[in-house]
Structure formats: structure tokens, C-alpha cells
Motif scaffolding. Structure first.
Motif, PDB file in Angstrom:
ATOM      1  N   LEU A 110      78.777 -56.320  -5.237  1.00 44.06           N
ATOM      2  CA  LEU A 110      79.946 -57.122  -4.799  1.00 44.06           C
ATOM      3  C   LEU A 110      79.798 -58.650  -5.224  1.00 44.06           C
ATOM      4  N   PHE A 111      78.807 -59.201  -5.382  1.00 45.85           N
ATOM      5  CA  PHE A 111      78.627 -60.553  -5.818  1.00 45.85           C
ATOM      6  C   PHE A 111      77.582 -60.339  -7.188  1.00 45.85           C
ATOM      7  N   PRO A 112      78.238 -60.209  -8.391  1.00 43.20           N
ATOM      8  CA  PRO A 112      77.389 -60.064  -9.539  1.00 43.20           C
ATOM      9  C   PRO A 112      76.429 -61.213  -9.722  1.00 43.20           C
ATOM     10  N   PRO A 113      76.536 -62.698  -9.489  1.00 43.33           N
ATOM     11  CA  PRO A 113      75.660 -63.528  -9.544  1.00 43.33           C
ATOM     12  C   PRO A 113      74.139 -63.315  -8.932  1.00 43.33           C
ATOM     13  N   ILE A 114      74.378 -62.168  -7.883  1.00 41.06           N
ATOM     14  CA  ILE A 114      73.089 -61.567  -7.332  1.00 41.06           C
ATOM     15  C   ILE A 114      72.626 -60.466  -8.305  1.00 41.06           C
ATOM     16  N   PRO A 115      71.403 -61.080  -9.017  1.00 40.61           N
ATOM     17  CA  PRO A 115      71.097 -59.968 -10.379  1.00 40.61           C
ATOM     18  C   PRO A 115      70.136 -58.882  -9.751  1.00 40.61           C
ATOM     19  N   SER A 116      70.571 -57.548 -10.097  1.00 40.78           N
ATOM     20  CA  SER A 116      69.840 -56.401  -9.938  1.00 40.78           C
ATOM     21  C   SER A 116      68.498 -56.639 -10.739  1.00 40.78           C
ATOM     22  N   GLU A 117      68.560 -57.496 -11.724  1.00 41.40           N
ATOM     23  CA  GLU A 117      67.428 -57.373 -12.721  1.00 41.40           C
ATOM     24  C   GLU A 117      66.416 -58.140 -12.248  1.00 41.40           C
ATOM     25  N   ILE A 118      66.563 -58.735 -10.940  1.00 40.30           N
ATOM     26  CA  ILE A 118      65.631 -59.482 -10.040  1.00 40.30           C
ATOM     27  C   ILE A 118      65.195 -58.461  -8.703  1.00 40.30           C
ATOM     28  N   ILE A 119      66.077 -58.040  -8.237  1.00 40.93           N
ATOM     29  CA  ILE A 119      66.009 -57.304  -7.052  1.00 40.93           C
ATOM     30  C   ILE A 119      65.290 -55.874  -7.195  1.00 40.93           C
ATOM     31  N   LEU A 120      65.411 -55.165  -8.123  1.00 44.32           N
ATOM     32  CA  LEU A 120      65.090 -53.668  -8.499  1.00 44.32           C
ATOM     33  C   LEU A 120      63.620 -54.071  -9.103  1.00 44.32           C
ATOM     34  N   PRO A 121      63.202 -54.740  -9.774  1.00 43.67           N
ATOM     35  CA  PRO A 121      61.683 -55.006 -10.345  1.00 43.67           C
ATOM     36  C   PRO A 121      60.881 -55.347  -9.051  1.00 43.67           C
ATOM     37  N   LEU A 122      61.322 -56.159  -8.478  1.00 43.64           N
ATOM     38  CA  LEU A 122      60.560 -56.650  -7.313  1.00 43.64           C
ATOM     39  C   LEU A 122      60.400 -55.520  -6.187  1.00 43.64           C
ATOM     40  N   ALA A 123      61.446 -54.733  -5.853  1.00 45.41           N
ATOM     41  CA  ALA A 123      61.431 -53.693  -4.999  1.00 45.41           C
ATOM     42  C   ALA A 123      60.163 -52.551  -5.605  1.00 45.41           C
ATOM     43  N   GLY A 124      60.222 -52.250  -6.946  1.00 50.60           N
ATOM     44  CA  GLY A 124      59.173 -51.505  -7.410  1.00 50.60           C
ATOM     45  C   GLY A 124      57.858 -52.208  -7.344  1.00 50.60           C
ATOM     46  N   PHE A 125      57.818 -53.276  -7.552  1.00 48.36           N
ATOM     47  CA  PHE A 125      56.194 -54.056  -7.387  1.00 48.36           C
ATOM     48  C   PHE A 125      55.884 -53.979  -5.745  1.00 48.36           C
ATOM     49  N   THR A 126      56.950 -54.170  -4.895  1.00 49.98           N
ATOM     50  CA  THR A 126      56.711 -54.066  -3.466  1.00 49.98           C
ATOM     51  C   THR A 126      56.143 -52.590  -3.222  1.00 49.98           C
ATOM     52  N   ALA A 127      56.603 -51.864  -3.972  1.00 52.37           N
ATOM     53  CA  ALA A 127      56.256 -50.309  -3.664  1.00 52.37           C
ATOM     54  C   ALA A 127      54.765 -50.119  -4.165  1.00 52.37           C
ATOM     55  N   ARG A 128      54.658 -50.828  -5.307  1.00 47.56           N
ATOM     56  CA  ARG A 128      53.152 -50.575  -6.048  1.00 47.56           C
ATOM     57  C   ARG A 128      51.993 -51.346  -4.890  1.00 47.56           C
ATOM     58  N   ARG A 129      52.432 -52.225  -4.117  1.00 48.54           N
ATOM     59  CA  ARG A 129      51.402 -52.927  -3.071  1.00 48.54           C
ATOM     60  C   ARG A 129      51.247 -52.039  -2.021  1.00 48.54           C
ATOM     61  N   GLY A 140      63.223 -67.658  -7.820  1.00 48.08           N
ATOM     62  CA  GLY A 140      62.538 -67.692  -6.482  1.00 48.08           C
ATOM     63  C   GLY A 140      63.190 -67.501  -5.420  1.00 48.08           C
ATOM     64  N   THR A 141      64.516 -68.213  -5.426  1.00 46.00           N
ATOM     65  CA  THR A 141      65.318 -68.037  -4.170  1.00 46.00           C
ATOM     66  C   THR A 141      65.701 -66.715  -3.779  1.00 46.00           C
ATOM     67  N   ILE A 142      66.257 -66.085  -4.901  1.00 45.34           N
ATOM     68  CA  ILE A 142      66.853 -64.611  -4.695  1.00 45.34           C
ATOM     69  C   ILE A 142      65.345 -63.741  -4.482  1.00 45.34           C
ATOM     70  N   ALA A 143      64.522 -63.941  -5.142  1.00 46.73           N
ATOM     71  CA  ALA A 143      63.325 -63.149  -4.698  1.00 46.73           C
ATOM     72  C   ALA A 143      62.867 -63.204  -3.397  1.00 46.73           C
ATOM     73  N   GLU A 144      62.872 -64.298  -2.842  1.00 46.63           N
ATOM     74  CA  GLU A 144      62.252 -64.554  -1.476  1.00 46.63           C
ATOM     75  C   GLU A 144      63.342 -63.963  -0.479  1.00 46.63           C
ATOM     76  N   TRP A 145      64.648 -64.200  -0.745  1.00 52.43           N
ATOM     77  CA  TRP A 145      65.687 -63.576   0.007  1.00 52.43           C
ATOM     78  C   TRP A 145      65.649 -61.864   0.219  1.00 52.43           C
ATOM     79  N   ALA A 146      65.540 -61.045  -1.066  1.00 53.65           N
ATOM     80  CA  ALA A 146      65.563 -59.975  -1.487  1.00 53.65           C
ATOM     81  C   ALA A 146      64.108 -59.529  -0.559  1.00 53.65           C
ATOM     82  N   MET A 147      62.942 -60.223  -0.727  1.00 52.89           N
ATOM     83  CA  MET A 147      61.710 -59.715  -0.319  1.00 52.89           C
ATOM     84  C   MET A 147      61.736 -60.053   1.323  1.00 52.89           C
TER      85      MET A 147
END
Length: 211
Positions: free
Chosen positions: A35-54, A8-15
Motif C-alpha cells: 500500500l505504501f511503496p516507499p516501504i521497501p520489501s527489499e529490506i523487509i523480506l531479507p530481514l525476515a529471512g535473517f531472523t528465521a536464520r537466527r 536502519g529505521t525501516i529495519a528497526e520498525w520491521a524487526m
């Protein structure tokens, strides 16, 4: 913080980045993920796709900017490797327990043979996708080749996750659960390899004392 809270935290930040900067914000988030692997692309990228879907973002722009972000993040790590260089790396390794300078020589020989495949395929492996840029910089892989391989591997990885989020819609978060399995496999493989290396070196030392 448990995994749900982290998601939730990472998703909110990316959003928030995407809301303010659009597709460029998605690219910035991916650059930081490199640069900071603890930030997972596995959250950021699908969220970006969902945002494009909307309809908040344009799909092709998301794919373009996330790949640009991947390349920028990789370039910074390549620069770190170039600054480090083989000689400085040898001096560091020479001070490390259980390590030998000859390990660097073997790694250089391996990278000379397989560096191109490692950079391209490494962009699709969790953890490795960030770190692989450092040895490329250390060995001064020609920059145009590094950029081409990095952009190609990143485009494939990013497209898979962005499109998954796009087609899953509100269920975009399910991608992260399946991606975790792949990450656990990689972590386990690295752990086994590290343990095997330590055992081998300890045996070598014990045999050296006995001899």
C-alpha cells in the motif's frame, strides 16, 4: 534522511513487528509495503529471512505469511480499482492534460490480452508490483484468477528475498543494494516512456494547430 538511516529505521520498525507478532508481523509489514511503496520489501523480506536464520522465526511460516500479506495488500488496491471503474476513470482522464479517453480504451484492450501475464510478472517488478492491482480491479479481473496470479508471483518474489536473507545471514542488508539496481532500471524505463508519451502528444497538438 540518507539511505543508510532509512535502512536502519525501516529495519528497526520491521524487526519490532516481528518480535511482537512473529511471522504474522512480517506479513503485516509486507501488506503495508504493497500500500505504501516507499516501504521497501527489499529490506523487509531479507530481514525476515535473517531472523528465521537466527531461529526467532520459522522459515516456512515467514514464506507463508509474507505471501499472505502480499495478497491482502494487493486485494485492497484491487478494491480501489474496482471502486474507480472504467467510467469514472474515463471522466478523470478526460480532464487531464495530454490525455485522451481513447488512451483508456487502448489500455483496456491491452489488459484484456495481457492482463494475466501483467499481474503475475508485475508482482516481481518494483513499483509495478503494487500498482498492477489497480487496473486489475478497474477491469474486474475475475477474483479467483487475480488471487491465484498474485499469490504465485508474490510467492516467487518473496521466496527469493527471504531465502537470500536466510543464506546471507548477518549480511542480509546486501540484498537491498543489488535490488536497488533493478529498481533504478524500472524507474528509468518508466521515465523514458513518460517522456516519449509527452513528446508524442505535444507533437500531435502542434500538428493539429498547423492543420
Amino acid at each position: 534522511m540518507d539511505s543508510t538511516e532509512q535502512l536502519g529505521t525501516i529495519a528497526e520498525w520491521a524487526m519490532s513487528l516481528m518480535e511482537r507478532l512473529g511471522s504474522v508481523g512480517a506479513g503485516i509489514a509486507v501488506a503495508l509495503e504493497n500500500l505504501f511503496p516507499p516501504i521497501p520489501s527489499e529490506i523487509i523480506l531479507p530481514l525476515a529471512g535473517f531472523t528465521a536464520r537466527r531461529g526467532s522465526l520459522v522459515l516456512w511460516e515467514v514464506l507463508l505469511w509474507t505471501t499472505i500479506g502480499s495478497v491482502i495488500g494487493a486485494l485492497l488496491l484491487y478494491g480501489l480499482g474496482a471502486w474507480l471503474g472504467p467510467q469514472r476513470l474515463r471522466r478523470i482522464v478526460d480532464r487531464m492534460p495530454l490525455m485522451k479517453v481513447t488512451d483508456v480504451d487502448r489500455a483496456e484492450a491491452w489488459f484484456a490480452r495481457h492482463g494475466g501475464k501483467a499481474v503475475f510478472l508485475g508482482r516481481m517488478v518494483p513499483i509495478v508490483r503494487s500498482l498492477i492491482s489497480i487496473p486489475a480491479g478497474i477491469e474486474r479481473m475475475p477474483l479467483p484468477r487475480f488471487l491465484l496470479l498474485t499469490a504465485g508471483g508474490s510467492a516467487i518474489w518473496n521466496s527469493i528475498f527471504v531465502l537470500a536473507g536466510y543464506f546471507l545471514g548477518a549480511n542480509w542488508h546486501l540484498v537491498e543494494q543489488y535490488a536497488d539496481l533493478w529498481q533504478y532500471v524500472v524507474i528509468a524505463a518508466v521515465g523514458v516512456a513518460a517522456a516519449a508519451f509527452v513528446v508524442m502528444r505535444l507533437r500531435e497538438r502542434a500538428q493539429g494547430r498547423m492543420g
